[in-house]
Design a protein around this motif. Structure first.
Motif, PDB file in Angstrom:
ATOM      1  N   ARG A  35      44.710  45.608  46.674  1.00 11.47           N
ATOM      2  CA  ARG A  35      43.951  45.019  46.684  1.00 11.47           C
ATOM      3  C   ARG A  35      44.053  43.646  47.371  1.00 11.47           C
ATOM      4  NH1 ARG A  35      48.160  42.398  43.963  1.00 11.47           N
ATOM      5  NH2 ARG A  35      47.716  44.326  42.109  1.00 11.47           N
ATOM      6  N   ARG A  45      30.346  48.840  39.107  1.00 10.20           N
ATOM      7  CA  ARG A  45      30.396  48.015  37.310  1.00 10.20           C
ATOM      8  C   ARG A  45      30.772  48.567  36.386  1.00 10.20           C
ATOM      9  NH1 ARG A  45      27.489  43.869  37.793  1.00 10.20           N
ATOM     10  NH2 ARG A  45      29.100  42.277  38.515  1.00 10.20           N
ATOM     11  N   GLU A  53      35.056  41.209  41.863  1.00 12.55           N
ATOM     12  CA  GLU A  53      35.701  41.926  40.865  1.00 12.55           C
ATOM     13  C   GLU A  53      36.940  43.209  40.945  1.00 12.55           C
ATOM     14  OE1 GLU A  53      32.387  42.214  38.161  1.00 12.55           O
ATOM     15  OE2 GLU A  53      31.644  40.241  39.489  1.00 12.55           O
ATOM     16  N   LEU A  66      35.119  49.609  36.321  1.00 14.57           N
ATOM     17  CA  LEU A  66      35.535  48.366  35.624  1.00 14.57           C
ATOM     18  C   LEU A  66      35.237  48.466  34.049  1.00 14.57           C
ATOM     19  CD1 LEU A  66      34.317  45.554  37.982  1.00 14.57           C
ATOM     20  CD2 LEU A  66      36.418  46.399  37.916  1.00 14.57           C
ATOM     21  N   GLU A  67      34.049  49.569  33.799  1.00 13.90           N
ATOM     22  CA  GLU A  67      34.257  49.360  32.312  1.00 13.90           C
ATOM     23  C   GLU A  67      34.292  50.648  31.969  1.00 13.90           C
ATOM     24  OE1 GLU A  67      30.247  48.542  32.384  1.00 13.90           O
ATOM     25  OE2 GLU A  67      29.779  46.055  32.887  1.00 13.90           O
ATOM     26  N   LYS A  92      30.897  39.196  45.197  1.00 14.00           N
ATOM     27  CA  LYS A  92      30.845  39.144  44.395  1.00 14.00           C
ATOM     28  C   LYS A  92      31.823  40.316  43.465  1.00 14.00           C
ATOM     29  CE  LYS A  92      29.495  37.502  39.886  1.00 14.00           C
ATOM     30  NZ  LYS A  92      29.781  38.268  39.112  1.00 14.00           N
ATOM     31  N   MET A  93      31.212  42.028  43.606  1.00 16.42           N
ATOM     32  CA  MET A  93      31.556  42.789  43.453  1.00 16.42           C
ATOM     33  C   MET A  93      33.321  42.748  44.283  1.00 16.42           C
ATOM     34  SD  MET A  93      31.691  45.191  41.111  1.00 16.42           S
ATOM     35  CE  MET A  93      30.387  45.152  40.130  1.00 16.42           C
ATOM     36  N   ASP A 139      40.105  42.179  42.210  1.00 14.45           N
ATOM     37  CA  ASP A 139      40.844  41.795  41.187  1.00 14.45           C
ATOM     38  C   ASP A 139      41.149  43.143  39.975  1.00 14.45           C
ATOM     39  OD1 ASP A 139      40.533  38.731  41.574  1.00 14.45           O
ATOM     40  OD2 ASP A 139      38.945  38.491  40.162  1.00 14.45           O
ATOM     41  N   ALA A 140      40.655  44.112  39.638  1.00 14.94           N
ATOM     42  CA  ALA A 140      41.098  45.130  38.660  1.00 14.94           C
ATOM     43  C   ALA A 140      41.216  45.858  39.033  1.00 14.94           C
ATOM     44  CB  ALA A 140      39.771  46.073  38.779  1.00 14.94           C
TER      45      ALA A 140
END
Length: 164
Positions: free
Chosen positions: A41, A85, A30, A89-90, A26-27, A33-34
């Motif tokens: 990618r 994350r 993500e 990502l954040e 899952k990570m 996608d980023a």
């Protein structure tokens, strides 16, 4: 479950790897996608497919030993996912190349955790004379190493330089 034998430890750790892979897939999706770099990618998307393939193989091994693949929750991978994350990502980045460098860093931390897990259970399978299991787990370990090497090559040949 009481840990009385190496077989008990083996099954427990297979379940832990299954949980870790569930979280890592899952990570990694993500992170893909980023990612801004097309090659990054693509490698991450291939990573998701590889992780899922490993999950299927591990689930089959667990079931063959009359256990439930969902019998364990990997808190180690949970922590690594939270770190990925937060950092990739954040976090705010003013430069896409710098984010891509961080994405590689976080992906490789996930991958190295998987490498450690697969190495241990492959060794356990060998000691338990579970030759078929050992071969399957060694193939999963080899796939993790391959993905890690490809990511290192991308980082050191292009991404890190662009992020400077």
């Amino acid at each position: 479950m009481s840990m009385n034998t190496l077989k008990d430890v083996y099954i427990d750790q297979l379940q832990d790897i299954y949980s870790a892979n569930t979280q890592a897939a899952k990570m990694t999706g993500e992170l893909a996608d980023a990612a801004k770099d097309d090659r990054l990618r693509d490698l991450l998307q291939k990573g998701v497919a590889g992780i899922r393939d490993g999950m299927e193989k591990v689930a089959d091994l667990i079931k063959a030993h009359d256990a439930d693949p969902d019998g364990e929750h990997c808190k180690g991978m949970e922590g690594l996912v939270n770190e990925a994350r937060a950092h990739a990502l954040e976090e705010e980045f003013g430069d896409d190349d710098a984010r891509d460098a961080m994405i590689i860093t976080q992906y490789q931390r996930l991958a190295h955790y998987a490498i450690a897990g697969y190495g241990c259970v492959a060794a356990f399978a060998g000691r338990l004379d579970l030759g078929g299991d050992k071969d399957t787990l060694q193939a999963c370990l080899d796939a993790c190493y391959s993905g890690d090497r490809q990511m290192t090559e991308l980082a050191t040949s292009d991404i890190n330089e662009a992020a400077v």
